[in-house]
Write a protein that holds these residues in place. Structure first.
Motif, PDB file in Angstrom:
ATOM      1  N   ARG A 112      -7.254   8.053  -9.874  1.00 16.91           N
ATOM      2  CA  ARG A 112      -7.751   8.499  -8.567  1.00 16.91           C
ATOM      3  C   ARG A 112      -6.600   8.982  -7.682  1.00 16.91           C
ATOM      4  O   ARG A 112      -6.719   9.994  -6.979  1.00 16.91           O
ATOM      5  CB  ARG A 112      -8.493   7.352  -7.884  1.00 16.91           C
ATOM      6  N   GLU A 116      -5.975  12.726  -6.161  1.00 23.12           N
ATOM      7  CA  GLU A 116      -5.755  13.012  -4.739  1.00 23.12           C
ATOM      8  C   GLU A 116      -4.507  13.870  -4.535  1.00 23.12           C
ATOM      9  O   GLU A 116      -4.506  14.808  -3.725  1.00 23.12           O
ATOM     10  CB  GLU A 116      -5.616  11.703  -3.963  1.00 23.12           C
ATOM     11  N   ASN A 119      -5.359  17.329  -5.447  1.00 23.18           N
ATOM     12  CA  ASN A 119      -6.176  17.983  -4.416  1.00 23.18           C
ATOM     13  C   ASN A 119      -5.314  18.441  -3.237  1.00 23.18           C
ATOM     14  O   ASN A 119      -5.536  19.523  -2.680  1.00 23.18           O
ATOM     15  CB  ASN A 119      -7.260  17.027  -3.937  1.00 23.18           C
ATOM     16  N   ALA A 199      -5.467  13.525   3.892  1.00 23.72           N
ATOM     17  CA  ALA A 199      -6.465  13.923   2.905  1.00 23.72           C
ATOM     18  C   ALA A 199      -7.166  15.234   3.267  1.00 23.72           C
ATOM     19  O   ALA A 199      -8.051  15.666   2.526  1.00 23.72           O
ATOM     20  CB  ALA A 199      -7.504  12.820   2.738  1.00 23.72           C
ATOM     21  N   ASP A 245     -12.312  14.525  -1.161  1.00 26.45           N
ATOM     22  CA  ASP A 245     -10.921  14.143  -0.913  1.00 26.45           C
ATOM     23  C   ASP A 245     -10.816  12.994   0.089  1.00 26.45           C
ATOM     24  O   ASP A 245      -9.926  12.142  -0.038  1.00 26.45           O
ATOM     25  CB  ASP A 245     -10.128  15.341  -0.388  1.00 26.45           C
ATOM     26  N   ALA A 249      -9.341   8.831  -0.603  1.00 34.78           N
ATOM     27  CA  ALA A 249      -8.111   8.511   0.123  1.00 34.78           C
ATOM     28  C   ALA A 249      -8.211   7.177   0.839  1.00 34.78           C
ATOM     29  O   ALA A 249      -7.201   6.487   1.029  1.00 34.78           O
ATOM     30  CB  ALA A 249      -7.782   9.622   1.116  1.00 34.78           C
TER      31      ALA A 249
END
Length: 294
Positions: A112, A116, A119, A199, A245, A249
């Motif tokens: 994860r 992130e 992204n 994020a 996103d 976060a």
């Protein structure tokens, strides 16, 4: 004088013999008495204390051996190598302690976190591409003045959203923090805002207060203020951005949700296709700064 031989001994008498037969031939002289030897210390007995002269002499030899210090080149090299080795070990231990949170994370949590980061990288690449497209449009447009005006209006709208002077809507999330014990502090809300901005949050509102660049948090648990305005639990965050996103976060290991749970607070995240952020900030005219053509 008689020259007769000793009837007991067929040998002639020896000259120079001592009376009483002590000086016969082959007789050894009497042994001299031996000198007394010093007695060996008995086992377990304390050694005799050194004399004053011996003690002073020992101190001088010890002082002469310790000072001035005599260090060879080989000893200096060894000391330098040991110092470098110790420094490297200290840095390694500190680096391992800094990454202890990630070391204990599960595989899905690490995946994860990597998603992130990917992204965030993708958002930066998209922003770069958008700016490149705008530059290309300006260079290739037949009416560069009109194109520049359109881009200026679009930039004004974007800056108005960031400054909180215009309302905004779009996809995003709603974060609700319940704090019945009053344990949530101002720094926890600030960490939440920073995590959301990192994020990709574009507009944020907390209990009717628009969050902008100069927003600050103050007060203690149960008596928190946002930009001087008192807010009470539950704290409701309306956030516009990409939900895929924003939500991960907040749930990363050691992130906002876990920190709040340690303080006996609860955090609930809800995705939505359209979030309305309509709390506004008045536009302030700067006192000294003026626009410049440069």
């Amino acid at each position: 004088m008689s020259n007769e031989q000793n009837p007991d001994d067929g040998r002639p008498p020896s000259h120079g013999s001592l009376p009483g037969g002590a000086g016969r031939a082959g007789a050894l002289p009497p042994e001299a008495p031996e000198a007394p030897q010093p007695e060996a210390p008995q086992p377990g007995s304390a050694p005799s204390p050194p004399t004053g002269a011996e003690e002073v002499s020992g101190r001088r030899r010890l002082r002469a051996g310790l000072w001035p210090p005599r260090v060879s080149r080989a000893q200096l090299i060894v000391a330098l190598l040991l110092f470098v080795l110790g420094l490297g070990l200290a840095i390694q231990v500190r680096s391992n302690s800094d990454n202890s949170a990630l070391r204990g994370a599960r595989q899905e949590d690490l995946v994860r976190i990597l998603d992130e980061l990917d992204n965030r990288t993708q958002r930066l690449e998209d922003e770069k591409q958008r700016l490149d497209d705008q530059r290309t449009e300006l260079e290739n447009s037949s009416d560069q003045a009109e194109e520049a005006r359109k881009q200026t209006l679009e930039k004004e709208r974007q800056l108005g959203i960031l400054a909180g002077t215009v309302a905004a809507h779009g996809p995003g999330i709603t974060l609700t923090i319940s704090d019945p014990a009053g344990a949530v502090e101002a720094d926890m809300l600030l960490d939440t805002i920073q995590e959301l901005r990192a994020a990709g949050a574009e507009a944020i509102e907390i209990n009717g207060v628009r969050v902008v660049a100069n927003t600050y948090f103050s007060g203690d648990g149960g008596e928190l203020r946002v930009d001087g305005r008192k807010v009470e639990s539950p704290y409701e965050f309306k956030v516009i951005g990409k939900p895929q996103d924003l939500e991960p976060a907040l749930n990363i290991p050691g992130g906002v949700v876990q920190t709040l749970e340690k303080e006996q607070a609860t955090a609930e995240v809800t995705r939505a296709d359209d979030i309305v952020v309509d709390a506004l900030r008045p536009a302030k005219q700067p006192d000294y700064a003026r626009s410049s053509p440069q």
